[in-house]
Design a protein around this motif. Structure first.
Motif, PDB file in Angstrom:
ATOM      1  N   PHE A   1      -6.878  46.705  57.253  1.00  0.00           N
ATOM      2  CA  PHE A   1      -5.484  46.688  57.691  1.00  0.00           C
ATOM      3  C   PHE A   1      -4.545  46.753  56.490  1.00  0.00           C
ATOM      4  N   TRP A   2      -3.394  47.374  56.726  1.00  0.00           N
ATOM      5  CA  TRP A   2      -2.314  47.375  55.738  1.00  0.00           C
ATOM      6  C   TRP A   2      -1.142  46.588  56.317  1.00  0.00           C
ATOM      7  N   VAL A   3      -0.549  45.723  55.495  1.00  0.00           N
ATOM      8  CA  VAL A   3       0.588  44.909  55.940  1.00  0.00           C
ATOM      9  C   VAL A   3       1.699  45.024  54.902  1.00  0.00           C
ATOM     10  N   LEU A   4       2.890  45.350  55.342  1.00  0.00           N
ATOM     11  CA  LEU A   4       4.047  45.383  54.447  1.00  0.00           C
ATOM     12  C   LEU A   4       5.025  44.298  54.895  1.00  0.00           C
TER      13      LEU A   4
ATOM     14  N   PRO B   1       9.824  44.675  48.967  1.00  0.00           N
ATOM     15  CA  PRO B   1       8.722  44.465  49.886  1.00  0.00           C
ATOM     16  C   PRO B   1       7.418  44.194  49.139  1.00  0.00           C
ATOM     17  N   GLY B   2       6.458  43.575  49.842  1.00  0.00           N
ATOM     18  CA  GLY B   2       5.133  43.362  49.290  1.00  0.00           C
ATOM     19  C   GLY B   2       4.107  43.980  50.226  1.00  0.00           C
ATOM     20  N   LEU B   3       3.119  44.658  49.625  1.00  0.00           N
ATOM     21  CA  LEU B   3       2.092  45.329  50.434  1.00  0.00           C
ATOM     22  C   LEU B   3       0.759  44.593  50.284  1.00  0.00           C
ATOM     23  N   PHE B   4       0.017  44.504  51.379  1.00  0.00           N
ATOM     24  CA  PHE B   4      -1.253  43.779  51.388  1.00  0.00           C
ATOM     25  C   PHE B   4      -2.306  44.613  52.103  1.00  0.00           C
ATOM     26  N   LYS B   5      -3.508  44.611  51.551  1.00  0.00           N
ATOM     27  CA  LYS B   5      -4.636  45.264  52.212  1.00  0.00           C
ATOM     28  C   LYS B   5      -5.578  44.153  52.664  1.00  0.00           C
ATOM     29  N   VAL B   6      -5.779  44.060  53.974  1.00  0.00           N
ATOM     30  CA  VAL B   6      -6.487  42.913  54.542  1.00  0.00           C
ATOM     31  C   VAL B   6      -7.833  43.353  55.113  1.00  0.00           C
TER      32      VAL B   6
END
Ligand code: CA
Length: 644
Positions: free
Chosen positions: A207-210, A198-203
């Motif tokens: 927001f957090w998106v996995l 998985p890849g995690l993103f902080k937007v």
């Protein structure tokens, strides 16, 4: 003039017939939008009306043609799904899944139809392509996908590069063993081979998106994220170079057919990510378990005592260690066939059984795809050899296998995983994979699957000084990324001061005992082979051993408490009425935490923590009635709380 006119009418028709559709999750915060722009399908995602994933492409390329542009909208159908299931091997034992669904159907100029099925729950979106029969065409190869994930510029990434094929130890990469890098600028994510799920993103700092993938079995390749290009990460198939260049990298699909699910988990904190069950919500068991498989802890000599311990006497010592610790299992690693032999192994298995300890044996997955030379070799990659071996294993009373050194993510490798799992179930064997891909829903799909490595695991603490220095940093990310979507067989909890047999010098452990114990809770796998050594029975404090004796490996519930990937992490897990709260600190300074633990309000708990000198201690404390607890966690330290 004619051109201008047709462009004019095209624009009119586009705005009138962009076929905008949208659905939200049941609580209406998460919203998915799909539309046609210039004959191309695109989707976007918002949360509480703020765009989090910008308009991103859909579509794919097959050997029968491209399904990316010049597509025509056919219909959109909305529905909902709701199901409840039990699953004893993941972070939560009882799950209710409710989602609104949108089936968005398109066709090309030759009337060949496919749909994108989206399922939107409160914090998760799962979507996949569903391809109809195309006239007489019943078999296709999907060669490439255009599916993308487009993030705003104000995004930072938590990604792990997809290791280059046929590199690393005995040319066994890729094996999902490159570490995650926290909080990186999105524009710089240009690794040529892309990034693993998985890849995690902080937007937008909000927001957090996995992003991940689930439901991959023998009928498709496993995919990953491409390098970041023009604002978008694309779904990319395995490198052609995996498996020494043998086997194709796309998906060979019978029609009607479906691709794996791609998943987006999204929220305003890390809570939905820690607690998501989306990898299992959208898959079903592929067969019945042949028996009740029992999970638990095990001893494992190889991790600290290494290859030299692959002998009868040392394995006996580790069986005794397992028995003394009330562990259910021992894992006997590579070389057992040559250095102990099948006959003496049978004696060891009987000895272990007399102490109520079950045996797991190591196998090389192959003999043809890389240079991994450890034996037993050539026993798992053909069905004839495999079934012969499994017959012996069953008769000998072996409980499970650890199969190592797979070749990557191509469909032919997915077939090998599935064939091993399915055969093993016929012989009553559980399976752990190492040197391996991310499990994608496998805890639910395969009843005898009991975990995968797919992480910079304990072995790298032994081998690589830099990994030892980053132990806390890496550990602080796993609960929010890798371990959020799949069981993680880390092989940890080291109580030796040095990660070797002498335990006097060499690979010094740089984290505290309390840190190590906390990882036993933070890292979730239904089976945990711990890195204890026989001397720990004498040199480790009794309260630490007692903690490990009681530590469960299956959980009814998991809750996010606090943390930030790369800095610190605190989770709570419950089995029956017992809560385990655990945390670690990866920052250079001691961390003062103000924990909110309403489920422990007014309860007496046993605390394990480190003092100012990083000495681990225990004491009994009472959680105040308001459920709030202030606690200091040392740098490289940790804590655990367990109610009575
Ligand atoms: Ca490994």
């Amino acid at each position: 003039m004619k051109n201008t006119l047709s462009i004019f009418f095209l624009c009119i028709s586009m705005s009138l017939f962009s076929q905008k559709e949208q659905i939200t999750g049941p609580n209406t915060k998460l919203q998915l939008n799909v539309e046609m722009i210039d004959g191309k399908p695109v989707y976007s995602v918002s949360y509480e009306e703020i765009i989090v994933i910008e308009k991103a492409p859909l579509g794919f390329v097959t050997n029968e043609g491209d399904f990316v542009e010049n597509l025509v909208f056919v219909e959109a159908k909305k529905d909902r799904v709701s199901k409840t299931y039990t699953q004893d091997k993941i972070k939560q034992s009882q799950v209710t899944y409710k989602a609104n669904t949108l089936r968005y159907t398109l066709k090309d100029s030759k009337e060949r139809v496919f749909s994108v099925l989206f399922q939107v729950s409160d914090n998760d979106i799962a979507f996949r392509y569903e391809i109809d029969k195309w006239g007489d065409t019943r078999a296709i190869v999907v060669e490439q996908e255009h599916t993308g994930f487009s993030f705003p510029d104000e995004t930072t990434t938590f990604l792990s590069i997809d290791m280059r094929p046929m590199t690393g130890f005995a040319r066994t990469a890729p094996s999902y063993e490159s570490a995650y890098q926290a909080d990186q600028p999105i524009a710089e994510q240009k690794a040529p081979g892309g990034y693993v799920f998985p890849g995690l993103f902080k937007v937008k700092n909000e927001f957090w998106v996995l992003l991940s993938e689930t439901g991959v079995r023998s009928l498709y390749a496993a995919s990953h994220l491409s390098a970041y290009n023009n604002g978008t990460f694309h779904v990319e198939y395995p490198s052609e170079k995996e498996n020494n260049g043998f086997g194709s990298s796309g998906g060979q699909l019978g029609l009607p057919g479906v691709t794996p699910w791609r998943t987006i988990t999204l929220g305003k904190s890390l809570k939905p990510i820690v607690e998501t069950t989306i990898p299992w919500d959208v898959v079903e068991p592929l067969y019945e378990p042949s028996q009740d498989y029992e999970y638990g802890k095990g001893s494992w000599s190889w991790i600290i005592w290494q290859d030299a311990s692959m002998n009868y006497e040392d394995q006996k010592a580790y069986i005794d260690l397992a028995a003394a610790m009330d562990f259910k299992y021992i894992l006997i690693d590579a070389w057992w066939d040559e250095r102990i032999g099948y006959e003496k192994m049978k004696e060891l298995i009987d000895y272990a059984a007399s102490k109520d300890v079950g045996v797991f044996l190591w196998y090389n997955s192959n003999g043809i795809i890389n240079d991994a030379f450890q034996t037993p070799l050539n026993k798992m990659n053909t069905s004839i050899e495999r079934k012969q071996e499994m017959q012996w294993l069953k008769e000998a009373g072996v409980k499970g296998l650890k199969v190592d050194f797979f070749g990557g993510d191509k469909q032919e490798t997915m077939r090998l995983y599935e064939d091993i799992l399915s055969d093993a179930n016929d012989y009553g064997l559980m399976i752990v994979f190492h040197g391996t891909t991310l499990p994608r829903g496998w805890e639910r799909m395969y009843p005898n699957f009991v975990g995968s490595e797919a992480v910079v695991a304990s072995e790298m603490l032994v081998f690589v000084e830099d990994v030892r220095k980053k132990e806390a940093y890496n550990a602080s990310m796993h609960p929010f990324i890798r371990n959020a979507v799949g069981s993680m067989e880390f092989g940890g909890v080291v109580l030796n001061d040095y990660l070797n047999r002498g335990n006097k010098s060499g690979q010094k452990r740089l984290t505290t005992d309390a840190f190590q114990l906390a990882t036993g809770v933070l890292f979730q796998n239904p089976l945990q082979f711990l890195a204890l050594t026989p001397n720990n029975l004498d040199d480790a404090p009794q309260f630490e051993l007692d903690f490990l004796k009681k530590l469960p490996t299956t959980w009814d519930e998991t809750r996010f408490i606090d943390g930030y990937p790369g800095k610190f992490s605190v989770l709570a897990r419950r089995q029956a009425d017992t809560w385990y709260v655990a945390g670690i600190n990866a920052e250079a300074q001691p961390k003062k935490l103000n924990l909110n633990l309403p489920f422990l309000a007014g309860k007496t708990v046993t605390l394990i923590n480190d003092d100012k000198n990083s000495e681990t201690f225990t004491k009994t404390i009472k959680i105040p009635k308001n459920g709030k607890l202030a606690l200091t966690v040392q740098s490289g330290g940790g804590f655990t709380l367990v109610n009575e």
